[in-house]
Design a protein around this motif. Structure first.
Motif, short mmCIF file in Angstrom:
data_model
loop_
_atom_site.label_atom_id
_atom_site.label_comp_id
_atom_site.label_asym_id
_atom_site.label_seq_id
_atom_site.Cartn_x
_atom_site.Cartn_y
_atom_site.Cartn_z
N LEU A 113 73.39 15.33 -11.47
CA LEU A 113 71.74 15.35 -10.87
C LEU A 113 71.00 14.10 -10.87
O LEU A 113 71.60 13.18 -11.73
N GLN A 114 69.91 13.73 -10.24
CA GLN A 114 69.54 12.61 -10.07
C GLN A 114 69.16 11.95 -11.50
O GLN A 114 68.44 12.64 -12.23
N PRO A 115 69.71 10.69 -11.68
CA PRO A 115 69.44 10.01 -13.11
C PRO A 115 68.30 8.94 -12.86
O PRO A 115 67.85 8.73 -11.86
N THR A 116 68.25 8.51 -13.87
CA THR A 116 67.13 7.15 -13.98
C THR A 116 68.29 5.93 -14.31
O THR A 116 69.04 6.25 -15.21
N MET A 117 67.69 4.84 -13.94
CA MET A 117 68.54 3.68 -14.18
C MET A 117 67.74 2.51 -14.85
O MET A 117 66.56 2.31 -14.14
N GLU A 118 68.01 1.88 -15.76
CA GLU A 118 67.25 0.65 -16.40
C GLU A 118 68.20 -0.50 -16.54
O GLU A 118 69.32 -0.49 -16.76
N LEU A 119 67.63 -1.59 -16.68
CA LEU A 119 68.20 -2.95 -16.93
C LEU A 119 67.67 -3.25 -18.44
O LEU A 119 66.47 -3.56 -18.51
N GLN A 120 68.44 -3.77 -19.21
CA GLN A 120 68.15 -4.07 -20.58
C GLN A 120 68.73 -5.25 -20.94
O GLN A 120 69.88 -5.52 -20.64
N ASN A 121 67.99 -5.94 -21.95
CA ASN A 121 68.60 -7.04 -22.66
C ASN A 121 69.44 -6.95 -23.81
O ASN A 121 69.45 -5.58 -24.09
N SER A 122 69.84 -7.93 -24.51
CA SER A 122 70.70 -7.62 -25.61
C SER A 122 69.99 -7.00 -26.80
O SER A 122 70.47 -6.29 -27.58
N ALA A 123 68.66 -6.90 -26.71
CA ALA A 123 67.70 -6.48 -27.71
C ALA A 123 67.46 -4.85 -27.07
O ALA A 123 66.67 -4.07 -27.89
N ASN A 124 68.05 -4.54 -25.95
CA ASN A 124 67.83 -3.02 -25.41
C ASN A 124 66.50 -2.94 -25.02
O ASN A 124 65.93 -1.67 -25.06
N VAL A 125 65.63 -4.04 -24.85
CA VAL A 125 64.39 -3.97 -24.16
C VAL A 125 64.37 -3.83 -22.53
O VAL A 125 65.23 -4.64 -22.04
N THR A 126 63.71 -3.04 -22.12
CA THR A 126 63.98 -2.58 -20.68
C THR A 126 62.94 -3.61 -19.91
O THR A 126 62.02 -4.20 -19.98
N ILE A 127 63.64 -4.27 -18.80
CA ILE A 127 63.30 -5.39 -18.11
C ILE A 127 62.53 -4.72 -16.46
O ILE A 127 63.41 -3.41 -16.25
N ASP A 128 61.32 -5.19 -16.44
CA ASP A 128 60.83 -4.52 -15.02
C ASP A 128 61.74 -4.67 -13.98
O ASP A 128 62.18 -5.82 -13.76
N ALA A 129 61.83 -3.73 -13.04
CA ALA A 129 62.75 -3.87 -11.84
C ALA A 129 62.31 -2.60 -10.82
O ALA A 129 61.54 -1.97 -10.94
N GLU A 130 62.87 -3.12 -9.71
CA GLU A 130 62.70 -2.24 -8.59
C GLU A 130 64.02 -1.36 -8.11
O GLU A 130 65.02 -1.75 -8.03
N ASN A 131 63.79 0.13 -8.09
CA ASN A 131 64.90 0.90 -7.85
C ASN A 131 65.07 1.29 -6.34
O ASN A 131 63.76 1.49 -5.56
N THR A 132 66.02 1.34 -5.98
CA THR A 132 66.30 1.90 -4.43
C THR A 132 67.21 3.07 -4.50
O THR A 132 68.42 3.02 -5.03
N LYS A 133 66.85 4.37 -4.14
CA LYS A 133 67.81 5.42 -4.01
C LYS A 133 68.04 5.90 -2.62
O LYS A 133 67.24 5.75 -1.85
N CYS A 134 69.20 6.28 -2.57
CA CYS A 134 69.43 6.86 -1.48
C CYS A 134 70.50 8.33 -1.52
O CYS A 134 71.33 8.29 -2.49
N GLN A 135 70.22 9.19 -0.60
CA GLN A 135 70.77 10.35 -0.96
C GLN A 135 72.14 10.39 -0.16
O GLN A 135 72.07 10.23 1.10
N ASN A 136 73.16 10.86 -0.73
CA ASN A 136 74.60 11.07 -0.08
C ASN A 136 74.97 12.50 -0.36
O ASN A 136 75.62 12.66 -1.17
N GLY A 137 74.42 13.45 0.56
CA GLY A 137 74.64 14.91 0.30
C GLY A 137 73.95 15.28 -0.93
O GLY A 137 72.77 14.95 -1.29
N ASN A 138 74.70 15.80 -1.76
CA ASN A 138 74.05 16.49 -3.00
C ASN A 138 73.91 15.04 -4.26
O ASN A 138 73.39 15.24 -5.35
N TYR A 139 74.66 14.16 -3.87
CA TYR A 139 74.73 12.90 -4.60
C TYR A 139 74.05 11.99 -4.32
O TYR A 139 73.31 11.94 -3.27
N CYS A 140 73.79 10.97 -5.44
CA CYS A 140 72.55 9.82 -5.36
C CYS A 140 73.14 8.45 -5.57
O CYS A 140 73.95 8.44 -6.70
N ASP A 141 73.05 7.65 -4.87
CA ASP A 141 73.17 6.09 -5.01
C ASP A 141 72.03 5.45 -5.61
O ASP A 141 71.14 5.42 -4.82
#
Length: 302
Positions: free
Chosen positions: A168-196
């Protein structure tokens, strides 16, 4: 018919030709089902060789119609079959029995005696947790993300995370070595039931970064490899240092080469001169000896 029935077990999405004779294909299937990875060499394979690989792992090797199981990675041993009765028509397809989530990844079929190759991205959907005994059990995928640096900017470096075939559709994050999330822009595209998903962010500090995909119902979290991102100035210094190092090695090599050539020439001239001197001395001694013998003969006659 057998081939068509097997193919119906999974959803195929053809991307089409990329360049030359390289063909890219995406395949999705469910966990525990058999899945066919298609490949056609368009020539008889009874006296030829074709090879399947997954990343660096050996999946299947067939030479002159004979299978080489000893070269197979243990992950695929006893689980991969081909279609021996269709080798005459160039069918190099394989079938993986009871597909596992760990089988997901990039496969390559290489027709050794031709320039044609198939690149196949396989995604195996797993059973969602707590639904193993559900007659209408649901499936999901938990693909591993990738990370790379895509562009150097004045204020940092643009880093990109990618994940393909997620469900199912997940969320994705970019993190540094301290596991701190970096602000980012997400682009999602649907491929049938699957998500890129493609995520991009600008990082401003040298550090090890990684991407993390979060899916609570399947794998909770899955991480990409950690990659070191250098800032533009550090990257230039590093490249400059590497180039300077190469120049130093080249310079030292040239100097050593000149010295070796000079030594060889010196010894060649030395031995040549020595041999020449020896020949002259020999001639001189021979002439002197002949003169003495002549004088002695003259004395006897007198």
């Amino acid at each position: 018919m057998e081939l068509l029935s097997c193919v119906s077990l999974c959803l195929l999405t053809f991307i089409g030709k990329t360049f030359g004779d390289e063909i890219g294909i995406k395949i999705y299937c469910k966990e525990d089902e058999d899945v066919i990875l298609p490949c056609s060499c368009e020539e008889t394979l009874t006296t030829k060789r074709f090879d399947w690989k997954k990343d660096e792992k050996d999946v299947f090797l067939c030479v002159n119609g004979e299978v080489s199981p000893s070269s197979q990675d243990k992950q695929f041993r006893g689980r991969v079959i081909h279609f021996p009765h269709q080798l005459n028509s160039g069918n190099a397809s394989i079938s993986i029995k009871k597909a596992k989530v760990s089988d997901s990844g990039n496969y390559t079929c290489l027709c050794i005696d031709s320039a044609k190759s198939y690149n196949i991205e396989l995604t195996v959907a797993c059973i969602l947790k707590d639904r193993t005994n559900d007659p209408e059990r649901k499936y999901g995928t938990c693909p591993k993300p990738t990370i790379k640096s895509v562009e150097e900017l004045n204020n940092g470096v643009k880093v990109q995370c990618e994940v393909h075939g997620a469900f199912l559709q997940p969320t994705m994050e970019l993190q540094n070595s301290a596991n701190v999330t970096i602000d980012a822009e997400n682009t999602k595209c649907q491929n049938g039931n699957y998500c890129d998903i493609i995520l991009q962010a600008v990082v401003t500090k040298k550090d090890f970064y990684h991407c993390v995909v979060k899916q609570e119902e399947i794998c909770h979290q899955i991480y990409s490899e950690k990659t070191l991102v250098l800032m533009p100035s550090e990257s230039m210094n590093r490249n400059g240092g590497e180039q300077m190092g190469l120049w130093k090695v080249a310079f030292i090599g040239v100097v050593v080469g000149i010295i070796v050539i000079a030594v060889v020439l010196f010894y060649c001239l030395y031995w040549r001169k020595r041999n020449w001197s020896g020949k002259i001395d020999g001639k001189t001694k021979g002439q002197s000896s002949a003169g003495n013998q002549q004088d002695a003969g003259t004395g006897m006659l007198s």
